[in-house]
Scaffold this motif. Structure first.
Motif, PDB file in Angstrom:
ATOM      1  N   VAL A 123       0.861  -1.186   0.000  1.00 52.50           N
ATOM      2  CA  VAL A 123       0.000   0.000   0.000  1.00 52.50           C
ATOM      3  C   VAL A 123       0.898   1.236   0.000  1.00 52.50           C
ATOM      4  O   VAL A 123       2.012   1.214   0.534  1.00 52.50           O
ATOM      5  N   VAL A 124       0.411   2.299  -0.611  1.00 53.72           N
ATOM      6  CA  VAL A 124       1.130   3.570  -0.599  1.00 53.72           C
ATOM      7  C   VAL A 124       0.840   4.268   0.719  1.00 53.72           C
ATOM      8  O   VAL A 124      -0.305   4.550   1.038  1.00 53.72           O
ATOM      9  N   THR A 125       1.894   4.524   1.475  1.00 55.99           N
ATOM     10  CA  THR A 125       1.722   5.168   2.787  1.00 55.99           C
ATOM     11  C   THR A 125       2.031   6.655   2.753  1.00 55.99           C
ATOM     12  O   THR A 125       1.641   7.387   3.671  1.00 55.99           O
ATOM     13  N   ALA A 126       2.742   7.105   1.733  1.00 53.62           N
ATOM     14  CA  ALA A 126       3.067   8.525   1.627  1.00 53.62           C
ATOM     15  C   ALA A 126       3.356   8.867   0.180  1.00 53.62           C
ATOM     16  O   ALA A 126       3.867   8.040  -0.580  1.00 53.62           O
ATOM     17  N   ALA A 127       3.015  10.097  -0.193  1.00 52.27           N
ATOM     18  CA  ALA A 127       3.305  10.603  -1.531  1.00 52.27           C
ATOM     19  C   ALA A 127       3.502  12.107  -1.422  1.00 52.27           C
ATOM     20  O   ALA A 127       2.671  12.812  -0.856  1.00 52.27           O
ATOM     21  N   ARG A 128       4.618  12.596  -1.949  1.00 50.04           N
ATOM     22  CA  ARG A 128       4.866  14.038  -1.924  1.00 50.04           C
ATOM     23  C   ARG A 128       5.484  14.473  -3.238  1.00 50.04           C
ATOM     24  O   ARG A 128       6.290  13.758  -3.828  1.00 50.04           O
ATOM     25  N   GLN A 129       5.068  15.648  -3.683  1.00 53.36           N
ATOM     26  CA  GLN A 129       5.574  16.154  -4.958  1.00 53.36           C
ATOM     27  C   GLN A 129       6.948  16.754  -4.753  1.00 53.36           C
ATOM     28  O   GLN A 129       7.185  17.530  -3.808  1.00 53.36           O
ATOM     29  N   LEU A 130       7.880  16.397  -5.623  1.00 52.92           N
ATOM     30  CA  LEU A 130       9.253  16.871  -5.522  1.00 52.92           C
ATOM     31  C   LEU A 130       9.499  18.112  -6.362  1.00 52.92           C
ATOM     32  O   LEU A 130      10.374  18.919  -6.032  1.00 52.92           O
ATOM     33  N   THR A 131       8.772  18.264  -7.459  1.00 59.71           N
ATOM     34  CA  THR A 131       8.966  19.415  -8.341  1.00 59.71           C
ATOM     35  C   THR A 131       8.158  20.609  -7.846  1.00 59.71           C
ATOM     36  O   THR A 131       7.117  20.463  -7.184  1.00 59.71           O
ATOM     37  N   GLY A 132       8.641  21.812  -8.186  1.00 62.19           N
ATOM     38  CA  GLY A 132       7.964  23.032  -7.777  1.00 62.19           C
ATOM     39  C   GLY A 132       6.798  23.392  -8.666  1.00 62.19           C
ATOM     40  O   GLY A 132       6.570  22.768  -9.714  1.00 62.19           O
ATOM     41  N   ALA A 133       6.083  24.422  -8.258  1.00 64.07           N
ATOM     42  CA  ALA A 133       4.870  24.819  -8.984  1.00 64.07           C
ATOM     43  C   ALA A 133       5.173  25.270 -10.401  1.00 64.07           C
ATOM     44  O   ALA A 133       4.319  25.162 -11.286  1.00 64.07           O
ATOM     45  N   GLY A 134       6.366  25.785 -10.643  1.00 66.08           N
ATOM     46  CA  GLY A 134       6.700  26.278 -11.964  1.00 66.08           C
ATOM     47  C   GLY A 134       7.288  25.239 -12.893  1.00 66.08           C
ATOM     48  O   GLY A 134       7.641  25.559 -14.038  1.00 66.08           O
ATOM     49  N   SER A 135       7.385  24.003 -12.453  1.00 59.78           N
ATOM     50  CA  SER A 135       7.988  22.956 -13.277  1.00 59.78           C
ATOM     51  C   SER A 135       7.023  22.482 -14.352  1.00 59.78           C
ATOM     52  O   SER A 135       5.804  22.467 -14.164  1.00 59.78           O
ATOM     53  N   SER A 136       7.580  22.069 -15.480  1.00 56.94           N
ATOM     54  CA  SER A 136       6.774  21.469 -16.540  1.00 56.94           C
ATOM     55  C   SER A 136       6.498  19.998 -16.266  1.00 56.94           C
ATOM     56  O   SER A 136       5.759  19.356 -17.012  1.00 56.94           O
ATOM     57  N   LYS A 137       7.094  19.472 -15.192  1.00 55.83           N
ATOM     58  CA  LYS A 137       6.929  18.064 -14.834  1.00 55.83           C
ATOM     59  C   LYS A 137       6.232  17.952 -13.482  1.00 55.83           C
ATOM     60  O   LYS A 137       6.160  18.918 -12.714  1.00 55.83           O
ATOM     61  N   ARG A 138       5.762  16.756 -13.212  1.00 52.08           N
ATOM     62  CA  ARG A 138       5.188  16.457 -11.897  1.00 52.08           C
ATOM     63  C   ARG A 138       5.836  15.165 -11.403  1.00 52.08           C
ATOM     64  O   ARG A 138       5.434  14.070 -11.788  1.00 52.08           O
ATOM     65  N   VAL A 139       6.872  15.315 -10.597  1.00 48.48           N
ATOM     66  CA  VAL A 139       7.617  14.174 -10.079  1.00 48.48           C
ATOM     67  C   VAL A 139       7.207  13.947  -8.633  1.00 48.48           C
ATOM     68  O   VAL A 139       7.202  14.873  -7.817  1.00 48.48           O
ATOM     69  N   ILE A 140       6.857  12.694  -8.323  1.00 49.72           N
ATOM     70  CA  ILE A 140       6.326  12.354  -7.011  1.00 49.72           C
ATOM     71  C   ILE A 140       7.200  11.289  -6.351  1.00 49.72           C
ATOM     72  O   ILE A 140       7.633  10.334  -7.003  1.00 49.72           O
ATOM     73  N   HIS A 141       7.463  11.483  -5.072  1.00 39.84           N
ATOM     74  CA  HIS A 141       8.161  10.493  -4.253  1.00 39.84           C
ATOM     75  C   HIS A 141       7.110   9.674  -3.511  1.00 39.84           C
ATOM     76  O   HIS A 141       6.298  10.212  -2.771  1.00 39.84           O
ATOM     77  N   TYR A 142       7.108   8.362  -3.757  1.00 37.23           N
ATOM     78  CA  TYR A 142       6.150   7.460  -3.119  1.00 37.23           C
ATOM     79  C   TYR A 142       6.859   6.587  -2.088  1.00 37.23           C
ATOM     80  O   TYR A 142       8.016   6.178  -2.289  1.00 37.23           O
ATOM     81  N   GLU A 143       6.141   6.277  -1.022  1.00 40.59           N
ATOM     82  CA  GLU A 143       6.608   5.290  -0.047  1.00 40.59           C
ATOM     83  C   GLU A 143       5.563   4.182   0.024  1.00 40.59           C
ATOM     84  O   GLU A 143       4.376   4.449   0.253  1.00 40.59           O
ATOM     85  N   LEU A 144       6.006   2.952  -0.198  1.00 42.30           N
ATOM     86  CA  LEU A 144       5.117   1.789  -0.204  1.00 42.30           C
ATOM     87  C   LEU A 144       5.478   0.879   0.963  1.00 42.30           C
ATOM     88  O   LEU A 144       6.667   0.583   1.184  1.00 42.30           O
ATOM     89  N   ARG A 145       4.479   0.445   1.705  1.00 44.51           N
ATOM     90  CA  ARG A 145       4.700  -0.559   2.758  1.00 44.51           C
ATOM     91  C   ARG A 145       4.313  -1.916   2.190  1.00 44.51           C
ATOM     92  O   ARG A 145       3.189  -2.121   1.733  1.00 44.51           O
ATOM     93  N   VAL A 146       5.250  -2.846   2.234  1.00 45.38           N
ATOM     94  CA  VAL A 146       5.032  -4.171   1.666  1.00 45.38           C
ATOM     95  C   VAL A 146       4.602  -5.125   2.769  1.00 45.38           C
ATOM     96  O   VAL A 146       5.203  -5.166   3.845  1.00 45.38           O
ATOM     97  N   ASP A 147       3.557  -5.901   2.493  1.00 44.88           N
ATOM     98  CA  ASP A 147       3.080  -6.885   3.464  1.00 44.88           C
ATOM     99  C   ASP A 147       4.090  -8.014   3.614  1.00 44.88           C
ATOM    100  O   ASP A 147       4.630  -8.516   2.620  1.00 44.88           O
TER     101      ASP A 147
END
Length: 560
Positions: free
Chosen positions: A200-224
């Motif tokens: 399951v995804v336990t956390a997600a935060r955007q790494l790129t700023g508001a002015g970026s042409s990209k949307r890069v996200i850092h995900y944290e997954l907890r594995v059973d």
């Protein structure tokens, strides 16, 4: 793991001579990492049945598991994985084959069809290795090995037709009475596949700023449960197609009846959502639909590109198009829906480099993902894997994942210096490397080259990198932001500007790692490294030096 399929003879009976002997006219063994070679192998199996051959199909590892190592005629279909290695579902068989007794397959009629991507240095190496080894063991090729690029749908057709027509002319193999396959205990070669786990995804935060042409996200997954991995490994995610994409298909085929898939009638919604690759149109699909829609201008244009063999032109034509774009542009109607279904490949897994360290994060797995979203031809397009992760982060639903072990792309076992080159999301595995080095206080000197478009909005993990510089985990950091000045400046330019110092690191035993785009970045970076390693501009010597580093495991790439 694919269950072995054996086509029946006219009586419906299965050949059962003994546990080691196959009764099939033709045995097809395949090795496949992403599913492409498996898809092709099953297509050949179906064509063999149509041609009246009693055929069977299984993975190379399954043949070892089942102790089914005597065949009348053998066809191997394989891809190559991770810098020249066997796919996971054939690696155990390969280990066994290398230790098989001398001339154990003397006289065995066989052939090899291998697929790959010429963008990679070890193009079709797994198939080459298997072909060479069977020849060393006395097997007799009944067709010249075929090596196919990514357009294997097109380039393999004639070879397969000729092979199936001529294979019966090769007499069935009858091994000597003294035949022994040697030590064929599957457990000795570790045939067990990596487990598929829930996460399951336990956390997600955007790494790129508001002015970026990209949307890069850092995900944290907890594995059973227990989940073991190493820095440098990747994670495969088993996605479902986006609901918006499924809805767009249903709008185009509004009155569709259930469709046939794998011999079963299923609802179109289920098939579209969970079973078929809708994002990435493959060349076999283009050829089949273009040939069926000859009156379409777009179809004629695509067919002309296919027939010209112009891969760059075909790639340009495909850029941004998904399967539904092709269906609409070619004018494919409801009457041809089953043709489309029959031609589509199975839904592909999506692979991401792991951006965490098991020493620090335990059963939490981190990913660095660049979301895909754009408009084309009046339709919104989103990435399958990236959309699936975003939805899972929002809903908390379970994901099915599988570890893909790295072979060479791992931290050195000693205290050798480490040079890491990873622009954009290519930095992901190096975040894991540096977390690991920090956690164990390893003495390795580290040097990271990172780049993107703009420093203000695209510097991924900026705060973390600064902390690593302060605490000594990261000794050198070079940055290249291509759009922050009139002349574009990339990581390869930064490499050249530090060439003398890099050469000094390499001469003291440094390991070089490259991660990211294979089409441009990896080639440009490699060219820069060759320049740095070339004495007095003699690039042939620099090329040889880099190849030597690669052979010694000191130059490794994770490119895609």
């Amino acid at each position: 793991m694919t269950i072995m399929q054996t086509s029946h003879d006219s009586t419906g009976a299965l050949p059962m001579d003994n546990a080691l002997v196959s009764g099939a006219d033709l045995t097809i063994l395949y090795g496949s990492q992403t599913g492409n070679a498996e898809f092709l192998a099953h297509q050949i199996f179906e064509k063999a049945e149509t041609a009246g051959l009693l055929a069977e199909i299984q993975t190379l590892n399954e043949a070892l598991d089942n102790h089914q190592l005597i065949w009348k005629r053998l066809l191997i279909v394989t891809s190559t994985h991770d810098n020249g290695h066997m796919p996971d579902n054939s690696n155990a068989f390969w280990q066994w084959l290398q230790q098989a007794p001398e001339n154990v397959y003397e006289g065995l009629p066989y052939a090899v069809l291998t697929i790959g991507d010429t963008m990679y240095e070890d193009f079709c190496k797994a198939g080459q290795d298997l072909d060479q080894r069977f020849a060393e063991l006395g097997a007799i090729p009944i067709a010249t090995r075929l090596e196919c690029d990514v357009d294997f749908d097109m380039t393999s057709t004639r070879w397969i037709k000729e092979f199936l027509a001529s294979a019966p002319d090769a007499g069935p193999w009858q091994p000597a009475r003294s035949f022994t396959p040697g030590h064929a205990d599957p457990e000795a070669y570790g045939t067990e596949a990596e487990p598929v786990c829930n996460a399951v995804v336990t956390a997600a935060r955007q790494l790129t700023g508001a002015g970026s042409s990209k949307r890069v996200i850092h995900y944290e997954l907890r594995v059973d449960g227990a989940f073991a991995y190493k820095c440098g490994d990747s994670l495969d995610i088993f996605p479902a197609n986006p609901e918006t994409l499924v809805s767009q298909w249903l709008e185009h085929f509004p009155a569709a009846e259930p469709v046939s898939l794998d011999g079963r009638m299923r609802s179109l919604t289920e098939v579209l959502r969970n079973h078929l690759e809708l994002r990435l149109p493959h060349l076999g699909l283009i050829k089949a639909l273009a040939g069926h829609c000859a009156e379409s201008t777009s179809a004629r244009e695509a067919m002309a590109l296919l027939e010209s063999g112009n891969r760059q032109g075909m790639d340009t034509w495909l850029w941004g198009r998904d399967v539904l774009d092709v269906v609409k542009e070619f004018g494919v109607g409801a009457q041809d829906l089953q043709l489309v279904i029959d031609t589509l490949r199975p839904l592909q897994r999506r692979s991401y480099s792991i951006a965490s360290s098991p020493r620090r994060d335990g059963n939490l797995v981190h990913l660095t993902v660049s979301s895909v979203s754009y408009e084309r031809a009046g339709r919104s397009h989103v990435g399958v894997g990236t959309n699936f992760l975003e939805r899972a982060a929002a809903t908390g639903e379970n994901l099915r994942i599988q570890r893909i072990a790295a072979h060479e792309f791992q931290l050195p076992m000693d205290d050798a210096p480490i040079i890491m080159i990873g622009p954009g999301v290519g930095v992901a595995p190096f975040i894991g490397f540096l977390h690991d080095i920090e956690e164990v206080k390893a003495p390795n000197k580290t040097w990271l080259f990172f780049g993107d478009r703009h420093r203000t909005d695209d510097w991924l993990y900026e705060e973390q990198m600064r902390l690593w510089q302060e605490n000594g985990t990261l000794n050198e950091l070079d940055l290249a932001f291509s759009r922050d000045q009139a002349d574009k400046h990339y990581v390869q330019d930064e490499l050249l500007s530090r060439g003398e110092e890099l050469l000094a690191w390499i001469n003291t035993g440094a390991h070089i790692y490259v991660c990211g785009d294979k089409n441009r970045m990896a080639r440009d970076v490699e060219s820069a490294l060759i320049d740095i390693l070339s004495p007095d501009g003699q690039r042939e010597l620099g090329t040889a030096r880099l190849e030597e580093l690669r052979a010694r495991g000191r130059y490794t790439k994770d490119v895609y």
